[in-house]
Design a protein around this motif. Structure first.
Motif, PDB file in Angstrom:
ATOM      1  N   LEU A 232     -37.772  13.228  34.226  1.00 31.30           N
ATOM      2  CA  LEU A 232     -37.387  11.889  33.785  1.00 31.30           C
ATOM      3  C   LEU A 232     -37.419  10.955  34.995  1.00 31.30           C
ATOM      4  N   PRO A 233     -37.944   9.740  34.828  1.00 28.48           N
ATOM      5  CA  PRO A 233     -38.062   8.819  35.964  1.00 28.48           C
ATOM      6  C   PRO A 233     -36.723   8.581  36.662  1.00 28.48           C
ATOM      7  N   GLY A 234     -36.748   8.665  37.979  1.00 29.54           N
ATOM      8  CA  GLY A 234     -35.550   8.411  38.785  1.00 29.54           C
ATOM      9  C   GLY A 234     -34.800   9.660  39.178  1.00 29.54           C
ATOM     10  N   THR A 235     -35.151  10.807  38.569  1.00 33.22           N
ATOM     11  CA  THR A 235     -34.368  12.036  38.771  1.00 33.22           C
ATOM     12  C   THR A 235     -34.480  12.602  40.187  1.00 33.22           C
ATOM     13  N   ALA A 236     -35.680  12.558  40.770  1.00 35.27           N
ATOM     14  CA  ALA A 236     -35.955  13.344  41.985  1.00 35.27           C
ATOM     15  C   ALA A 236     -35.000  13.042  43.128  1.00 35.27           C
ATOM     16  N   SER A 237     -34.618  11.783  43.292  1.00 32.24           N
ATOM     17  CA  SER A 237     -33.901  11.394  44.514  1.00 32.24           C
ATOM     18  C   SER A 237     -32.382  11.510  44.426  1.00 32.24           C
ATOM     19  N   ALA A 238     -31.819  11.717  43.226  1.00 26.22           N
ATOM     20  CA  ALA A 238     -30.354  11.730  43.102  1.00 26.22           C
ATOM     21  C   ALA A 238     -29.751  12.896  43.884  1.00 26.22           C
ATOM     22  N   PRO A 239     -28.768  12.623  44.751  1.00 32.86           N
ATOM     23  CA  PRO A 239     -28.174  13.713  45.539  1.00 32.86           C
ATOM     24  C   PRO A 239     -27.547  14.809  44.671  1.00 32.86           C
ATOM     25  N   ALA A 240     -27.478  16.011  45.214  1.00 30.66           N
ATOM     26  CA  ALA A 240     -26.957  17.166  44.469  1.00 30.66           C
ATOM     27  C   ALA A 240     -25.509  16.964  44.044  1.00 30.66           C
TER      28      ALA A 240
END
Ligand code: FES
Length: 563
Positions: free
Chosen positions: A214-222
């Motif tokens: 889903l767009p935007g998912t990759a960068s969100a911190p753990a």
């Protein structure tokens, strides 16, 4: 095609009995008939105590399950092989294909209507995509997310760029043991994947660019609430995919999507490991990944993302700056906006709806890039007829055009034994050559390409020297390092014929790596060369016999869809 629990029944010669039995076991686990009649979303979990990067995978799976249930489907979490870079002897790359086989076969054997792939640490997302593409089951990736940056005595630290920097200072004697120990505590301050633009961050960004997240998912911190919200939304979308049967990986993985991935890889100054993984991922769909196109787009694609190791920031800064869709917007004129994503939108649709805020310091504008172009270049030449790669964004420009005498190491063991020997005949002009560290030779093509600077030079302050090998390099490393030389030495490539003192010429402008040795001499050396003995048994034997070279992704020839 049968759906839900009715799909892929165990073969007892009586399908109704097989279903009766399957439902019976689940009733025994407390499920109601209502739940068992719903579409099923499999949630592939890579949680493992041996994978600290994935410590939060169970919470990600829980949030995905919440989304699946809210959308009226039934979630089932199941395990696969899980790979962590520092817990895989001799290298996680050796096991990537095993994990890809596990993913493919589990997807094909279980009664799933769609699958959520929880990945993160370097090889996991490539393996998951390879398996899912071969299975061609509706699939959506959610990464575990990156660590927050560490802080130590006023400096922000990131794994593993700063791990390497600090270790190099310690080796050179400019950092004392107790100082190293104190910094050590802050290098990986939370769970999650390495927070610089190493291989994990690169592959998360590329999975999103290929349309699988889903767009935007990759960068969100753990450890952010965004991570759980993206996970829940991923579960909801997976439930919709389970009901409609699409999109399937074969609808997403097109040549246009792969070209977009090459553009983004250059613009983020991503890990060179992505070249091998993209080739393997594309190969599973029968597409030859175009390294020449990667080099071509690199000449006109500026590096816009200011993240370590090429720049200064971390994944959490990328997320706060707007995330990947904001970078896509900046690269709009370089991308094919019609490429589809798993959300049902095109890349162009996502750009049009994404919030307009951008932090120019992290996601640079086109007219103020971190570097104007050429993060990664592809070389050929008489040393690398099948190609080689160099990460120019992490190299020393003064060494781009260089000639020097070879100092040859025959194996990783040889390197370890001799690199710090005061008698080693090496100068700053030398070209350090490591061979038999490729897919077959090591085996598994370890991340040994950034050979350590010999102590006798490092202690005098030398920071870089030209190095070349058939190995890979960590995305967090730096140096003028020619990688993925193909064919590798163990496959009889010209690298096997280099001898100490041969003149090696690196010509980045001409995109070549050559040795200046005449053909008659090379023929003499070739006549004396013997292939190495292969491992005697098991997975190592299978790997060594069937692995392909770097330009084909180091996949197994019988799994790749390439003809
Ligand atoms: Fe897991 Fe770096 S070691 S992402």
């Amino acid at each position: 095609m049968k759906k839900g629990l009715r799909s892929r029944l165990a073969q007892y010669g009586d399908e109704e009995f097989a279903l009766f039995l399957r439902r019976g076991f689940l009733k025994g686990a407390g499920f109601t008939d209502d739940a068992l009649d719903r579409p099923i979303v499999g949630i592939l979990s890579t949680a493992s105590d041996f994978n600290p990067c994935h410590k939060t995978a169970p919470q990600v799976a829980e949030a995905v399950s919440r989304g699946v249930r809210a959308a009226g489907a039934l979630p089932f979490v199941f395990p696969t092989v899980s790979l962590h870079e520092a817990f895989s002897f001799p290298t996680s790359m050796l096991l990537r294909n095993l994990m890809a086989m596990d993913v493919e076969e589990m997807i094909k054997t279980l009664p799933l209507d769609a699958v959520v792939l929880i990945g993160g640490c370097d090889k996991t997302i490539p393996a998951e995509l390879m398996g899912a593409i071969s299975a061609d089951m509706p699939a959506i990736v959610v990464n575990v997310g990156s660590m927050l940056a560490g802080r130590h005595e006023g400096v922000r630290l990131g794994a593993c760029t700063d791990c390497r920097r600090l270790w190099a200072s310690y080796r050179a004697g400019s950092l004392e043991g107790p100082d190293l120990d104190r910094a050590h505590d802050q290098l990986m301050p939370t769970s999650g994947t390495c927070m610089v633009m190493g291989t994990a961050s690169t592959m998360a960004v590329l999975a999103e660019t290929l349309g699988f997240m889903l767009p935007g998912t990759a960068s969100a911190p753990a450890v952010s609430s965004d991570r759980w919200r993206f996970a829940e939304a991923t579960g909801k979308r997976a439930a919709e995919m389970a009901k409609t049967g699409g999109p399937r990986p074969s609808e997403l993985l097109t040549k246009a999507a792969l070209r977009n991935a090459s553009v983004v890889l250059q613009a983020i100054s991503g890990s060179t490991n992505a070249l091998v993984h993209l080739a393997a991922i594309a190969g599973r769909a029968g597409i030859a990944y175009d390294l020449k196109e990667l080099d071509d787009v690199g000449r006109s694609t500026p590096v816009l993302l200011d993240l370590k190791p090429a720049g200064n920031n971390f994944m959490e800064d990328f997320h706060a700056a707007g995330g990947l869709p904001t970078l896509w917007r900046r690269l709009k004129s370089h991308l094919d906006l019609s490429a589809k994503t798993v959300s049902g939108e095109t890349i162009g649709d996502v750009i049009a709806r994404w919030p307009g805020y951008v932090d120019d310091k992290v996601i640079r504008p086109l007219d103020n890039p971190l570097t104007p172009s050429e993060a990664i270049a592809i070389l050929t030449g008489n040393l690398a007829p099948g190609g080689a790669a160099i990460k120019l964004a992490a190299a020393t420009p003064a060494l781009f055009q260089h000639e020097g005498p070879a100092v040859v190491f025959d194996s990783l063991e040889d390197l370890e034994k001799r690199v710090d020997d005061p008698a080693l005949n090496v100068t700053p002009e030398s070209v350090m050559v490591l061979r038999n560290a490729g897919p077959i030779g090591a085996p598994g093509m370890p991340e040994a390409g950034a050979l350590p600077i010999p102590k006798k030079l490092g202690s005098k302050g030398l920071k870089d020297i030209v190095r070349m090998s058939d190995a890979r390099m960590s995305g967090t490393a730096f140096g003028t390092v020619v990688l993925h030389v193909s064919p590798e030495a163990a496959a009889g490539g010209p690298l096997a014929l280099v001898r100490d003192g041969d003149t090696i010429k690196l010509d980045v402008r001409g995109r070549r790596i050559d040795m200046k040795v005449d053909d008659a001499e090379l023929a003499r050396r070739r006549a004396q060369w013997k292939p190495p003995a292969l491992p005697a048994r098991g997975y190592l034997r299978l790997y060594s016999e069937r692995v392909t070279q770097a330009e084909n992704g180091c996949d197994f020839d019988f799994l790749s869809g390439l003809k």
